[in-house]
Design an enzyme around this catalytic site. Structure first.
Site, short mmCIF file in Angstrom:
data_model
loop_
_atom_site.label_atom_id
_atom_site.label_comp_id
_atom_site.label_asym_id
_atom_site.label_seq_id
_atom_site.Cartn_x
_atom_site.Cartn_y
_atom_site.Cartn_z
N TYR A 146 0.86 -1.18 0.00
CA TYR A 146 0.00 0.00 0.00
C TYR A 146 0.90 1.23 0.00
O TYR A 146 1.82 1.33 0.82
CB TYR A 146 -0.89 -0.01 1.24
CG TYR A 146 -1.81 1.19 1.37
CD1 TYR A 146 -2.88 1.37 0.50
CD2 TYR A 146 -1.61 2.14 2.38
CE1 TYR A 146 -3.73 2.46 0.64
CE2 TYR A 146 -2.45 3.23 2.52
CZ TYR A 146 -3.52 3.39 1.65
OH TYR A 146 -4.36 4.46 1.78
N ASP A 241 9.46 2.63 -0.32
CA ASP A 241 8.44 3.29 0.49
C ASP A 241 8.68 2.90 1.94
O ASP A 241 8.35 1.79 2.37
CB ASP A 241 7.05 2.84 0.01
CG ASP A 241 5.94 3.44 0.88
OD1 ASP A 241 6.26 4.05 1.92
OD2 ASP A 241 4.76 3.28 0.52
N LYS A 274 4.55 9.01 8.81
CA LYS A 274 4.36 8.47 10.16
C LYS A 274 5.37 9.04 11.18
O LYS A 274 5.22 10.15 11.62
CB LYS A 274 4.35 6.94 10.13
CG LYS A 274 3.22 6.41 9.18
CD LYS A 274 3.02 4.94 9.30
CE LYS A 274 2.12 4.39 8.21
NZ LYS A 274 0.72 4.35 8.48
C1 LIG Z 1 3.94 1.91 3.36
C2 LIG Z 1 2.93 3.00 3.33
N1 LIG Z 1 2.98 3.93 2.36
C3 LIG Z 1 2.10 4.94 2.29
C4 LIG Z 1 1.09 5.07 3.22
C5 LIG Z 1 0.13 6.21 3.14
O1 LIG Z 1 0.38 7.09 4.18
P1 LIG Z 1 -0.78 8.07 4.70
O2 LIG Z 1 -1.81 7.20 5.35
O3 LIG Z 1 -0.06 8.97 5.66
O4 LIG Z 1 -1.32 8.80 3.53
C6 LIG Z 1 1.00 4.13 4.24
C7 LIG Z 1 -0.08 4.22 5.24
O5 LIG Z 1 -0.31 3.38 6.04
C8 LIG Z 1 1.94 3.07 4.31
O6 LIG Z 1 1.89 2.16 5.27
#
Ligand SMILES: Cc1ncc(COP(=O)(O)O)c(C=O)c1O
Length: 438
Positions: A146, A241, A274
């Site tokens: 995700y 990511d 985060k």
């Molecule tokens: C690996 C990863 N990338 C991107 C995101 C998206 O972040 P946000 O919820 O702050 O938009 C998340 C959210 O849980 C994530 O776990």
């Protein structure tokens, strides 16, 4: 004694009058596990307190940010002080470079970066930048990973998309995702084949270097290295990511843990979120200066944000990263020890009860999959018995332990968790596991 959730039930009903599903982010509604989600009133250290006066061991840490624990004094003070000087200016402040410098200290591969307000923004902007830099339209992502909820990335996504069994999302036209190539995680051959099929058309590969959003899945030995070699060979960028893993698996995230923080195997770009905001809305994307300088105002790739680099958010991030850097010799070993005690302790109880449970853990993130089979990708994660997970989740909540409310989410342990919390979780799990498989 089991807990009561009556006040939260009333608050949920009220919320549903105004907010779809009563929530601002779908998994919070507990639809995958049943029951009413507790309404939080406050939190401190490793605990969440709800509207019914219940106290829970927090095993999801605001989905990752609260590594230091809730209401960490230095972070609270930094936010308070910043707030007295105004919540936003929409103009540059010294704090942005201060936080950027701290990020770079942790992530040497991030020569330059840009702050945004969420992980979603960080990932969608990194993809745009990679496409702009390479002049290529396609990108590869992996099933169960995700990267936020932007259109092109919502293909075979994990997290809430997996939780609700949504193949993609309504409202995303096919044309928008026609350049998204979704492949199975941990399978280099499919990546090779995709590049062979579209030479010079693939801008980048984006992945969670340790997956959290299909539940926790570690990269197979040689997988990250292999991706780096393939992308280099084909002139494509590699994007880690690390929104979830950044500052969690090590101060330098998964790239430090696996030894790719610098040198020939380092990613071109990294996305963060985060923990970098200490609980306030912050994301960031950064990497090689040559690539980052493609961003406006220096380059042709546009990206902007009214609240980007917000002073409260920067203050919380700076306080968090300073505390992490100052305490890292103690913090990461403690996280490892506490998380292992929880994850392995529950696995042992399950084994004693004859329950087929697979425990995947990397540092302070882990998942108990309700399947006896090894979980190495999204297809194997999907073999889990989600009903048993739901029953287990309810049983744990009723005993004062709040797990992430989906089989396809990682649980997180923070630096405020210690022996007392290990004991509470193991105690709750004895009863909950028994109930889950009855
Ligand atoms: C690996 C990863 N990338 C991107 C995101 C998206 O972040 P946000 O919820 O702050 O938009 C998340 C959210 O849980 C994530 O776990």
């Amino acid at each position: 004694m089991k807990l009561s959730f009556s006040r939260s039930g009333v608050l949920q009903q009220r919320a549903e009058r105004f907010l779809p599903g009563g929530v601002d982010s779908p998994v919070r509604a507990f639809r995958a596990v049943g029951g009413h989600p507790p309404f939080v009133e406050s939190a401190a250290g490793a605990y969440l307190m709800d509207a019914d006066g219940n106290r829970f061991v927090d095993m999801f840490g605001s989905w990752g940010p609260m590594l230091l624990g809730h209401a960490y004094p230095a972070v609270v003070e930094a936010i308070q002080q910043a707030a007295t000087k105004s919540a936003s200016f929409g103009a540059s402040t010294a704090a942005e470079a201060d936080l950027a410098e701290l990020v770079q200290q942790c992530f040497p591969s991030v020569e330059k970066l840009r702050f945004v307000s969420s992980g979603t923004e960080a990932c969608m902007s990194a993809i745009r930048l990679a496409r702009g830099f390479t002049g290529r339209p396609f990108f590869i992502k992996f099933e169960g990973c995700y990267h936020g909820h932007s259109d092109a990335l919502l293909v075979k996504a994990g997290s809430g998309v997996a939780t609700f069994g949504i193949p993609g999302s309504a409202g995303v036209p096919e044309e928008t995702v026609k350049h998204t190539i979704a492949l199975p995680y941990n399978d280099l051959a499919t990546v090779e084949a995709a590049f062979a099929a579209r030479p010079d058309e693939i801008a980048c590969v984006i992945l969670e270097p340790v997956v959290g959003n299909a539940g926790t899945i570690a990269p197979a030995v040689g997988y990250l290295k292999g991706l780096r070699e393939i992308t280099k060979k084909h002139g494509a960028l590699l994007i880690f990511d690390e929104v979830m893993t950044g500052f969690r698996l090590a101060s330098g995230g998964a790239q430090e843990l696996y030894g790719f923080e610098a040198g020939e195997y380092a990613p071109d770009l990294t996305t963060l979120g985060k923990i970098v905001g200490g609980g306030l809305p912050v994301g960031a994307f950064g990497g090689r200066a040559e690539v980052m300088d493609y961003l406006a105002p220096l380059g042709p790739v546009y990206q902007a944000g009214t609240l980007s680099g917000n002073p409260l958010a920067m203050a919380a991030g700076i306080a968090t990263l300073r505390a992490l850097l100052a305490g890292r010799e103690a913090i990461y070993p403690k996280l490892e020890k506490t998380t292992a005690a929880i994850a392995d302790g529950v696995a042992k109880i399950a084994a004693e009860l004859g329950i087929g449970l697979t425990t995947n853990r990397v540092g302070s993130m882990f998942t108990w999959f309700f399947t006896p089979e090894t979980v190495t990708d999204f297809a194997s994660a999907e073999k889990s018995n989600t009903e048993a997970f739901a029953a287990f989740h309810r049983g744990m909540l009723e005993r004062g332990v709040w797990l992430p409310p989906s089989q396809f989410e990682a649980a997180f342990v923070g630096a405020a968790h210690g022996d007392a919390e290990v004991a509470l979780v193991l105690d709750a799990a004895r009863g909950a596991l028994h109930e889950a498989v009855r």
